[in-house]
Design a protein around this motif. Structure first.
Motif, PDB file in Angstrom:
ATOM      1  N   MET A  23       6.102  -2.851  -0.972  1.00 59.62           N
ATOM      2  CA  MET A  23       5.436  -2.936  -2.266  1.00 59.62           C
ATOM      3  C   MET A  23       3.915  -2.835  -2.116  1.00 59.62           C
ATOM      4  SD  MET A  23       7.548  -3.043  -4.735  1.00 59.62           S
ATOM      5  CE  MET A  23       8.431  -1.844  -3.736  1.00 59.62           C
ATOM      6  N   TYR A  24       3.414  -3.360  -1.011  1.00 61.25           N
ATOM      7  CA  TYR A  24       1.970  -3.261  -0.758  1.00 61.25           C
ATOM      8  C   TYR A  24       1.551  -1.800  -0.626  1.00 61.25           C
ATOM      9  CZ  TYR A  24      -2.468  -3.780   1.751  1.00 61.25           C
ATOM     10  OH  TYR A  24      -3.780  -3.693   2.151  1.00 61.25           O
ATOM     11  N   LEU A  25       2.338  -1.016   0.108  1.00 63.71           N
ATOM     12  CA  LEU A  25       2.030   0.406   0.237  1.00 63.71           C
ATOM     13  C   LEU A  25       2.163   1.130  -1.100  1.00 63.71           C
ATOM     14  CD1 LEU A  25       3.704   1.369   3.631  1.00 63.71           C
ATOM     15  CD2 LEU A  25       1.278   1.503   3.060  1.00 63.71           C
ATOM     16  N   CYS A  26       3.161   0.752  -1.895  1.00 67.72           N
ATOM     17  CA  CYS A  26       3.312   1.377  -3.214  1.00 67.72           C
ATOM     18  C   CYS A  26       2.088   1.109  -4.083  1.00 67.72           C
ATOM     19  CB  CYS A  26       4.572   0.852  -3.899  1.00 67.72           C
ATOM     20  SG  CYS A  26       6.113   1.417  -3.139  1.00 67.72           S
ATOM     21  N   ARG A  27       1.600  -0.117  -4.044  1.00 70.45           N
ATOM     22  CA  ARG A  27       0.405  -0.439  -4.833  1.00 70.45           C
ATOM     23  C   ARG A  27      -0.805   0.354  -4.347  1.00 70.45           C
ATOM     24  NH1 ARG A  27      -3.790  -4.102  -4.365  1.00 70.45           N
ATOM     25  NH2 ARG A  27      -2.883  -5.150  -2.559  1.00 70.45           N
ATOM     26  N   LEU A  28      -0.969   0.469  -3.039  1.00 69.97           N
ATOM     27  CA  LEU A  28      -2.103   1.221  -2.503  1.00 69.97           C
ATOM     28  C   LEU A  28      -2.021   2.696  -2.874  1.00 69.97           C
ATOM     29  CD1 LEU A  28      -2.528  -0.319   1.080  1.00 69.97           C
ATOM     30  CD2 LEU A  28      -3.886  -0.775  -0.966  1.00 69.97           C
ATOM     31  N   VAL A  29      -0.820   3.261  -2.831  1.00 68.14           N
ATOM     32  CA  VAL A  29      -0.667   4.673  -3.195  1.00 68.14           C
ATOM     33  C   VAL A  29      -0.992   4.876  -4.673  1.00 68.14           C
ATOM     34  CG1 VAL A  29       0.995   6.551  -3.443  1.00 68.14           C
ATOM     35  CG2 VAL A  29       0.988   5.160  -1.372  1.00 68.14           C
ATOM     36  N   ALA A  30      -0.490   3.972  -5.523  1.00 68.37           N
ATOM     37  CA  ALA A  30      -0.771   4.095  -6.961  1.00 68.37           C
ATOM     38  C   ALA A  30      -2.269   3.965  -7.243  1.00 68.37           C
ATOM     39  CB  ALA A  30       0.011   3.031  -7.733  1.00 68.37           C
TER      40      ALA A  30
ATOM     41  N   SER B 173      -1.134   1.786   5.578  1.00 61.08           N
ATOM     42  CA  SER B 173      -1.800   0.809   4.707  1.00 61.08           C
ATOM     43  C   SER B 173      -3.283   0.705   5.017  1.00 61.08           C
ATOM     44  CB  SER B 173      -1.126  -0.557   4.854  1.00 61.08           C
ATOM     45  OG  SER B 173      -1.306  -1.075   6.162  1.00 61.08           O
ATOM     46  N   GLU B 174      -3.645   0.764   6.289  1.00 60.98           N
ATOM     47  CA  GLU B 174      -5.061   0.695   6.635  1.00 60.98           C
ATOM     48  C   GLU B 174      -5.798   1.959   6.224  1.00 60.98           C
ATOM     49  OE1 GLU B 174      -6.909  -1.816   7.697  1.00 60.98           O
ATOM     50  OE2 GLU B 174      -5.087  -2.961   7.320  1.00 60.98           O
ATOM     51  N   ARG B 175      -5.136   3.102   6.302  1.00 59.05           N
ATOM     52  CA  ARG B 175      -5.775   4.339   5.845  1.00 59.05           C
ATOM     53  C   ARG B 175      -6.019   4.294   4.338  1.00 59.05           C
ATOM     54  NH1 ARG B 175      -1.640   6.993   9.081  1.00 59.05           N
ATOM     55  NH2 ARG B 175      -2.457   7.549  11.131  1.00 59.05           N
ATOM     56  N   LEU B 176      -5.032   3.827   3.595  1.00 55.75           N
ATOM     57  CA  LEU B 176      -5.178   3.782   2.142  1.00 55.75           C
ATOM     58  C   LEU B 176      -6.147   2.692   1.696  1.00 55.75           C
ATOM     59  CD1 LEU B 176      -1.462   4.298   1.058  1.00 55.75           C
ATOM     60  CD2 LEU B 176      -3.348   5.892   0.745  1.00 55.75           C
TER      61      LEU B 176
ATOM     62  N   LEU C 165      -7.224  11.892  -0.060  1.00 61.12           N
ATOM     63  CA  LEU C 165      -5.919  12.367  -0.488  1.00 61.12           C
ATOM     64  C   LEU C 165      -5.877  13.892  -0.408  1.00 61.12           C
ATOM     65  CD1 LEU C 165      -5.298  10.152  -3.653  1.00 61.12           C
ATOM     66  CD2 LEU C 165      -4.529   9.727  -1.314  1.00 61.12           C
ATOM     67  N   GLN C 166      -4.774  14.409   0.079  1.00 57.96           N
ATOM     68  CA  GLN C 166      -4.552  15.854   0.119  1.00 57.96           C
ATOM     69  C   GLN C 166      -3.773  16.241  -1.137  1.00 57.96           C
ATOM     70  OE1 GLN C 166      -5.995  17.608   2.533  1.00 57.96           O
ATOM     71  NE2 GLN C 166      -6.733  15.697   3.466  1.00 57.96           N
TER      72      GLN C 166
ATOM     73  N   LEU D 289       5.743   6.571  -1.766  1.00 57.70           N
ATOM     74  CA  LEU D 289       5.852   5.686  -2.922  1.00 57.70           C
ATOM     75  C   LEU D 289       7.273   5.697  -3.487  1.00 57.70           C
ATOM     76  CD1 LEU D 289       4.639   4.046  -5.356  1.00 57.70           C
ATOM     77  CD2 LEU D 289       4.126   6.260  -6.402  1.00 57.70           C
ATOM     78  N   VAL D 290       7.806   6.891  -3.740  1.00 55.46           N
ATOM     79  CA  VAL D 290       9.145   6.999  -4.334  1.00 55.46           C
ATOM     80  C   VAL D 290      10.201   6.451  -3.380  1.00 55.46           C
ATOM     81  CG1 VAL D 290      10.870   8.629  -5.181  1.00 55.46           C
ATOM     82  CG2 VAL D 290       8.458   8.935  -5.786  1.00 55.46           C
ATOM     83  N   ARG D 291      10.074   6.757  -2.107  1.00 58.72           N
ATOM     84  CA  ARG D 291      11.077   6.305  -1.130  1.00 58.72           C
ATOM     85  C   ARG D 291      11.111   4.788  -1.051  1.00 58.72           C
ATOM     86  NH1 ARG D 291      13.933   8.566   2.996  1.00 58.72           N
ATOM     87  NH2 ARG D 291      14.578   7.141   4.654  1.00 58.72           N
ATOM     88  N   ASN D 292       9.938   4.149  -0.993  1.00 57.35           N
ATOM     89  CA  ASN D 292       9.907   2.686  -0.916  1.00 57.35           C
ATOM     90  C   ASN D 292      10.494   2.051  -2.174  1.00 57.35           C
ATOM     91  OD1 ASN D 292       8.822   2.660   1.622  1.00 57.35           O
ATOM     92  ND2 ASN D 292       6.721   2.232   0.955  1.00 57.35           N
ATOM     93  N   LEU D 293      10.184   2.606  -3.353  1.00 59.12           N
ATOM     94  CA  LEU D 293      10.706   2.046  -4.592  1.00 59.12           C
ATOM     95  C   LEU D 293      12.221   2.172  -4.663  1.00 59.12           C
ATOM     96  CD1 LEU D 293       8.068   3.296  -7.219  1.00 59.12           C
ATOM     97  CD2 LEU D 293       8.318   0.988  -6.285  1.00 59.12           C
ATOM     98  N   LEU D 294      12.729   3.353  -4.340  1.00 61.81           N
ATOM     99  CA  LEU D 294      14.177   3.543  -4.400  1.00 61.81           C
ATOM    100  C   LEU D 294      14.902   2.739  -3.326  1.00 61.81           C
ATOM    101  CD1 LEU D 294      14.488   7.384  -5.118  1.00 61.81           C
ATOM    102  CD2 LEU D 294      14.373   5.477  -6.718  1.00 61.81           C
ATOM    103  N   ASP D 295      14.347   2.689  -2.133  1.00 60.81           N
ATOM    104  CA  ASP D 295      14.971   1.922  -1.058  1.00 60.81           C
ATOM    105  C   ASP D 295      15.015   0.436  -1.410  1.00 60.81           C
ATOM    106  OD1 ASP D 295      15.955   1.806   1.818  1.00 60.81           O
ATOM    107  OD2 ASP D 295      14.226   0.467   1.922  1.00 60.81           O
TER     108      ASP D 295
END
Length: 429
Positions: A399-406, A273-276, A283-284, A328-334
């Motif tokens: 969800m915070y990480l998902c938002r940062l990734v998006a 989260s801090e990196r994003l 991003l690679q 992102l996908v893993r957090n959403l599905l989990d």
């Protein structure tokens, strides 16, 4: 279209520049009205009385030049030589130099009397009325009117430009405050003048620099602590796994391993989260088949085979960071599987094209959340259960990480109640 026009009108109504220009125009009109009213009163008073003898004497000279009885030829010669109109009324001669004239004193003077300077009697009972020639009103007033209108418009443009230049530092300060609110501190507010507004801009730049320093220090401290905690956690987990497999200690050993795994995941999420969240996050990117990635992640999750997948088959690979996209996908599905326990239907995943991007929606059929909590679900460490029990899992960073990734991929995350359940839509550019 209507919403854009309405917002545009609202901005104009709230514009300080427009209001200042309008006040300037109102003040100018009031000053012009007061000046004209005062000059009219002045000329209609003392100046009119002072000019009356001269005008009367001049009108008498013109009457003498016309003769008695009035000579129409002489009157006509006077109208050609001077910018005046003449009307003769009497027992012998009735003549009008401009019969179609709409100007002149007889057009607005009711009950002509002998004391008017422009109405002069003759010895044989005629009355001669003087007025202005039509060419005066057909020429100069129109030119003066157009010139006045052009001058007023030019004056408005000049005043608006001057006010815009005067208030430009305020616009810079507003735009700078918006940038600083988004966490963009690289571009300071330009200091255009050495006055109060320039001093204000400089002080806000100093404040933004201090805030950036505090945020960088906070991130550095969090990253350092997270890195330092990884090593003892790894050793503790290794030691826990090396404990003897005694039957009486198996439950305690498993509980200890779960706690260590949860702390490991927390530290990993904090680091990511801090990196994003950092403005220097990189991003690679590589071509990623998002549909294949979703199937792969679903197959890895416990009970992932129950997820209903509705994935568009013709989507081309997209330039994504594979590691962050997997997160992102893993957090959403989990999250969907966790809150679908006991639900009538399994979670559903929808992937489709949307404009030039894609839209990924993950929906569960669980109890959902209160509408008042929706806007807080993507905040760090926010959980819908106030007791923060372990049974629900997680620490509120998913969800915070998902938002940062998006957002790092130029997209957005939206959460809504689907009744039943919760739907989380991610748009990737």
């Amino acid at each position: 279209m209507r919403r854009g026009a309405h917002s545009g009108r609202r901005r104009w109504r709230r514009s300080l520049r427009v209001r200042l220009v309008m006040w300037f125009l109102v003040l100018a009109l009031l000053m012009a009205g007061v000046f004209i009213f005062g000059m009219q009163k002045s000329f209609s008073g003392g100046w009119a009385e002072a000019a009356r003898p001269m005008l009367t004497d001049y009108a008498d000279r013109l009457v003498a030049e016309i003769g008695t009885p009035p000579d129409v030829a002489r009157a006509q010669a006077l109208t050609q030589r001077l910018p005046i109109s003449i009307r003769i009324m009497g027992p012998a001669v009735n003549w009008d130099s401009h019969p179609d004239q709409k100007t002149g004193p007889w057009r607005y003077e009711r009950g002509l009397s002998e004391d008017r300077w422009f109405v002069r009697p003759t010895a044989d009972g005629h009355r001669i009325v003087f007025g202005w020639a039509p060419r005066i009103w057909q020429g100069a007033p129109h030119a003066i009117g157009w010139f006045t209108l052009a001058a007023l418009l030019l004056l408005v443009v000049l005043v608006y430009a001057a006010v815009s230049r005067l208030l430009r530092p305020l616009i810079d300060i507003r735009e700078g405050a918006e940038r600083f609110g988004r966490g963009e501190f690289a571009q300071p507010i330009p200091v255009r003048r050495r006055d109060d507004l320039g001093d204000l801009a400089q002080r806000i730049n100093t404040m933004a620099h201090d805030i950036q320093g505090m945020l960088d220090a906070k991130r550095a401290l969090l990253l350092a602590l997270s890195h330092e905690l990884r090593s003892p956690l790894t050793r503790a987990r290794l030691n826990a796994e090396l404990l003897p497999d005694a039957p009486e200690g198996a439950a305690e050993r498993d509980a200890l391993l779960r706690d260590l795994n949860e702390m490991r995941d927390l530290i990993s999420d904090l680091l990511e989260s801090e990196r994003l969240a950092s403005p220097h996050a990189a991003l690679q990117r590589e071509p990623v088949d998002l549909a294949a990635l979703i199937r792969e992640v679903a197959a890895e999750l416990p009970h992932g085979e129950s997820i209903a997948l509705e994935l568009a088959a013709d989507l081309p690979p997209r330039p994504l960071d594979r590691t962050r996209a997997r997160l992102l996908v893993r957090n959403l599905l989990d999250n969907a599987l966790r809150y679908s326990a006991g639900a009538a239907l399994p979670p559903r995943v929808l992937l489709e094209a949307e404009g030039t991007g894609v839209r990924l929606e993950v929906r569960d059929f669980g109890p959902g959340v209160d509408d008042a909590q929706l806007e807080h679900l993507a905040e760090p460490f926010y959980r819908t259960d106030s007791a923060r029990q372990r049974a629900t899992g997680g620490v509120g960073l998913g969800m915070y990480l998902c938002r940062l990734v998006a957002e790092a991929h130029g997209g957005s995350l939206e959460v809504r109640n689907a009744h039943p359940g919760l739907a989380i839509a991610v748009r990737l550019a």
